[in-house]
Design an enzyme around this catalytic site. Structure first.
Site, short mmCIF file in Angstrom:
data_model
loop_
_atom_site.label_atom_id
_atom_site.label_comp_id
_atom_site.label_asym_id
_atom_site.label_seq_id
_atom_site.Cartn_x
_atom_site.Cartn_y
_atom_site.Cartn_z
N ASN A 180 -38.03 -1.18 -15.11
CA ASN A 180 -36.62 -0.92 -15.42
C ASN A 180 -36.44 0.53 -15.85
OD1 ASN A 180 -33.85 -1.55 -16.08
ND2 ASN A 180 -34.45 -1.60 -18.25
N HIS B 186 -33.91 2.73 -18.41
CA HIS B 186 -32.91 2.60 -19.45
C HIS B 186 -32.41 3.99 -19.82
CE1 HIS B 186 -30.80 0.42 -22.56
NE2 HIS B 186 -31.07 1.43 -23.36
C1 GAR Z 1 -28.19 4.11 -15.04
O1 GAR Z 1 -27.87 5.16 -15.92
C2 GAR Z 1 -29.24 3.21 -15.66
O2 GAR Z 1 -30.13 3.89 -16.51
C3 GAR Z 1 -28.39 2.25 -16.46
O3 GAR Z 1 -27.28 2.00 -15.64
C4 GAR Z 1 -27.00 3.17 -14.88
C5 GAR Z 1 -26.77 2.76 -13.43
O4 GAR Z 1 -26.24 3.82 -12.68
N1 GAR Z 1 -29.12 1.07 -16.77
C6 GAR Z 1 -28.92 0.37 -17.90
O5 GAR Z 1 -28.10 0.69 -18.73
C7 GAR Z 1 -29.81 -0.85 -18.07
N2 GAR Z 1 -29.74 -1.35 -19.40
P1 GAR Z 1 -26.23 3.76 -11.08
O6 GAR Z 1 -25.64 2.40 -10.69
O7 GAR Z 1 -25.37 4.89 -10.65
O8 GAR Z 1 -27.65 3.90 -10.62
#
Ligand code: GAR
Length: 188
Positions: free
Chosen positions: A100, A102
């Site tokens: 994952n 984060h």
């Molecule tokens: C990313 O910043 C990722 O780190 C975060 O969601 C975003 C997705 O962006 N993930 C989390 O917060 C997981 N807990 P994207 O859809 O443009 O790749």
């Protein structure tokens, strides 16, 4: 060849970046993209890039025998969560290696409900001096698996959640595909 399945719930800019990085890669291929949101932009992005994209329901995910069998029949070596927002059931954790990303420096700002803009809002509200990204293995708890990589960036005094999110996304694009590649190289 090592096969990756990407799980994503939203826009999918990380998924797209990973797909582009491994296009024409000699050892690693993105097999498919899976989303729990029917309308998620990630499904359109991946389809446009020629990657099979699949929607799944909460039921299919929570009673996952069929999904797991399908992923196994595709010879998936690694599941990558790229903006995926549901807790992964234990059956998946037992069947696959899962990574994952984060958008903060865990263990800070992790756990249920801490994702995307909520994370950046909290960091900015707390006037933290730095934030960053954590790439980690997935276990049965939210954001608790072993860390593979952390990269920091500054939080500037006039940052808003959006400007911080943009800085964090840049870090993600730069480091996530390579962290996946390094992990696969170390574990074959
Ligand atoms: C990313 O910043 C990722 O780190 C975060 O969601 C975003 C997705 O962006 N993930 C989390 O917060 C997981 N807990 P994207 O859809 O443009 O790749």
């Amino acid at each position: 060849m090592r096969n990756i399945a990407i799980f994503a719930s939203g826009s999918g800019s990380n998924a797209e970046n990973i797909i582009r990085y491994f296009k024409n890669h000699p050892d690693v291929r993105v097999d498919s993209v899976w989303s729990n949101k029917k309308e998620a932009f990630v499904l359109q992005r991946s389809k446009d890039l020629g990657i099979e994209s699949r929607y799944f329901t909460r039921e299919e995910f929570m009673v996952p025998d069929r999904m797991i069998r399908e992923l196994q029949s595709r010879n998936i070596d690694l599941i990558v969560l790229a903006g995926f927002l549901w807790l992964v059931p234990p059956e998946f954790v037992d069947a696959f290696t899962i990574i994952n990303i984060h958008p903060a420096l865990l263990p800070g700002y992790g756990g249920k409900g801490m994702y995307g803009s909520f994370v950046h809002e909290s960091v900015v509200n707390n006037k933290d001096k730095e934030s960053g990204i954590t790439i980690h293995l997935v276990n049965r708890e939210y954001d608790k698996g072993d860390h593979l990589l952390q990269v920091k960036c500054p939080v500037l005094p006039d940052d808003t959640p959006d400007t911080l999110a943009a800085r964090i996304h840049e870090l993600e694009y730069q480091f996530f595909p390579r962290a996946i590649e390094d992990f696969l190289n170390r574990n074959h």
